[in-house]
Design a protein around this motif. Structure first.
Motif, mmCIF file in Angstrom:
data_model
loop_
_atom_site.group_PDB
_atom_site.id
_atom_site.type_symbol
_atom_site.label_atom_id
_atom_site.label_comp_id
_atom_site.label_asym_id
_atom_site.label_seq_id
_atom_site.Cartn_x
_atom_site.Cartn_y
_atom_site.Cartn_z
ATOM 1 N N THR A 63 37.186 44.584 56.881
ATOM 2 C CA THR A 63 38.151 45.327 57.683
ATOM 3 C C THR A 63 38.392 46.687 57.020
ATOM 4 O OG1 THR A 63 40.089 44.553 56.476
ATOM 5 C CG2 THR A 63 39.293 43.171 58.300
ATOM 6 N N ASP A 84 35.690 41.981 66.155
ATOM 7 C CA ASP A 84 36.976 42.376 65.574
ATOM 8 C C ASP A 84 36.901 43.750 64.905
ATOM 9 O OD1 ASP A 84 38.239 39.961 66.301
ATOM 10 O OD2 ASP A 84 37.347 38.945 64.568
ATOM 11 N N ARG A 89 35.087 44.681 62.462
ATOM 12 C CA ARG A 89 34.798 44.664 61.032
ATOM 13 C C ARG A 89 33.412 45.262 60.812
ATOM 14 N NH1 ARG A 89 35.278 38.591 59.148
ATOM 15 N NH2 ARG A 89 33.931 38.403 61.004
#
Length: 305
Positions: A269, A178, A180
Motif C-alpha cells: 500500500t 485494492d 496495491r
C-alpha cells in the motif's frame, strides 16, 4: 493522460542525422574552435564539479581515442564525443593509462546537468557501448570500420553496413484491485531493495504481450489485457536498452516467484511504502530511472529524498 516526464528523455539538441554522411565531417568539425567535445571513458563521462565537461577540439587532441562520434548540433554548435581507448577491456592486457585531463569521471545516473547535456551524454554512452561490443562483421567475422560520424560500422570484406542496436524492454507498475503496487527484488540485489517488474521483448512479440508474459513468468500474476497502458519510454544505455514503461491491473494476486529471477515479491500500500522508505527498510530505484517514475506516479508524488 500525459506521459511520464523522464530524465533521460528530454534531449534538447538536434541529432542532425542528415550530416552524418558528409565527406570529412569529423575532421572538419575538429578544426572548428567552436565545436564542443565531451569525453567518454567506459560508461562514465568527464565532468567538473558533477557538471558535464565540454572541451574545445584542441584541448582533447592529445588523448588516445578509440572512437569519435558526431552527436549533433545545438544553437548552431556541433557536438562530438571522443571515446577513450580502453586496453583493459582485452583479457591479459595492461589497463589503459589515466587520461591527462583535470576532470572527474561520473556515471550518467549521478550527472547534475540540464536537458542538453543529459541528452548528449545518453546518446554518447549508448553509442560507445555499441562500438565496444560490435567490432566485427556478424556475417563474415571481418573487423569493421567506423563510418558516418560513428553511426555505421562497415565491413570492407562483404560491403555490409551495420547500425547501432537498441534492445526494447518493458517495465511495468502492476497494481491489484485494492490499488496495491507489486514490488520485487532480484537475487543479485541488496536486501530491502525493490523495484517494479521488467523484462526484454522477445522476437515476434508485441509490447503488451511482453508485459503480460513477463508478469506471469516472474510472479505468476495474470493481468487484465484492457488495463495495460503505455506511460513513456527512455534510453537506458547499460548497455543498449530502450525502457518502455507501462502500468496494468492484475486479476490475480497470488505470487509464484520465478526463483532465478525474483528473490522476493510483495504487494504494498502507499502507507507501507512511505513507512518502509522512511525507516530505511525499503530502497527504491534511483531518480533517473523510469522505474522510479512509475512508482512515484502510482504513489502520487515524490517518495523520500
Amino acid at each position: 493522460m500525459r506521459s511520464l516526464d523522464l530524465p533521460f528523455a528530454r534531449a534538447a539538441h538536434d541529432r542532425a542525422a542528415h550530416r552524418r554522411a558528409e565527406p570529412g565531417l569529423l575532421d572538419d568539425l575538429l578544426k572548428e574552435p567552436a565545436t564542443r567535445v565531451l569525453v567518454v571513458r567506459g560508461t562514465r563521462v568527464a565532468t567538473s564539479g558533477q557538471r558535464l565537461a565540454l572541451f574545445a577540439p584542441d584541448d582533447v587532441a592529445h588523448l588516445a581515442v578509440r572512437t569519435l562520434l558526431f552527436l549533433g548540433e545545438a544553437g548552431g554548435v556541433a557536438h562530438l564525443a571522443v571515446v577513450l581507448a580502453d586496453a583493459g577491456r582485452v583479457p591479459g592486457s595492461d589497463p589503459a593509462p589515466e587520461p591527462d585531463l583535470d576532470v572527474e569521471w561520473t556515471g550518467i545516473r549521478s550527472l547534475d546537468a540540464g536537458d542538453l547535456e543529459v541528452g548528449l551524454v545518453v546518446e554518447a554512452v549508448a553509442l560507445a557501448q555499441w562500438h565496444a561490443v560490435y567490432t566485427h562483421c556478424p556475417l563474415c567475422g571481418t573487423r569493421t570500420e567506423v563510418r558516418q560520424g560513428g553511426w555505421v560500422r562497415h565491413c570492407p570484406a562483404d560491403e555490409s553496413n551495420h547500425f547501432p542496436r537498441t534492445d526494447p524492454a518493458v517495465i511495468m507498475a502492476i497494481t491489484d484491485a485494492d490499488d496495491r503496487l507489486l514490488l520485487a527484488r532480484g537475487p543479485q540485489w541488496d536486501l530491502g531493495r525493490r523495484s517494479v517488474l521488467a523484462g526484454f521483448v522477445e522476437p515476434g512479440e508485441g509490447l503488451e504481450q511482453a508485459v503480460a508474459r513477463e508478469t506471469a513468468e516472474e510472479v505468476g500474476v495474470t493481468l487484465d489485457p484492457a488495463s495495460i497502458e503505455y506511460r513513456g519510454s527512455q534510453s537506458w544505455p547499460f548497455p543498449a536498452s530502450l525502457m518502455l514503461g507501462f502500468r496494468a491491473r492484475a486479476t490475480t494476486t497470488g505470487l509464484v516467484r520465478q526463483e532465478d529471477e525474483i528473490a522476493e515479491a510483495d504487494w504494498f500500500t502507499r502507507d507501507e511504502v512511505a513507512t518502509a522508505v522512511a525507516d530505511g527498510h525499503l530502497g527504491l530505484p534511483g531518480h533517473s530511472s523510469i522505474a522510479r517514475s512509475l512508482i512515484e506516479e502510482w504513489f502520487g508524488g515524490p517518495i523520500g529524498a
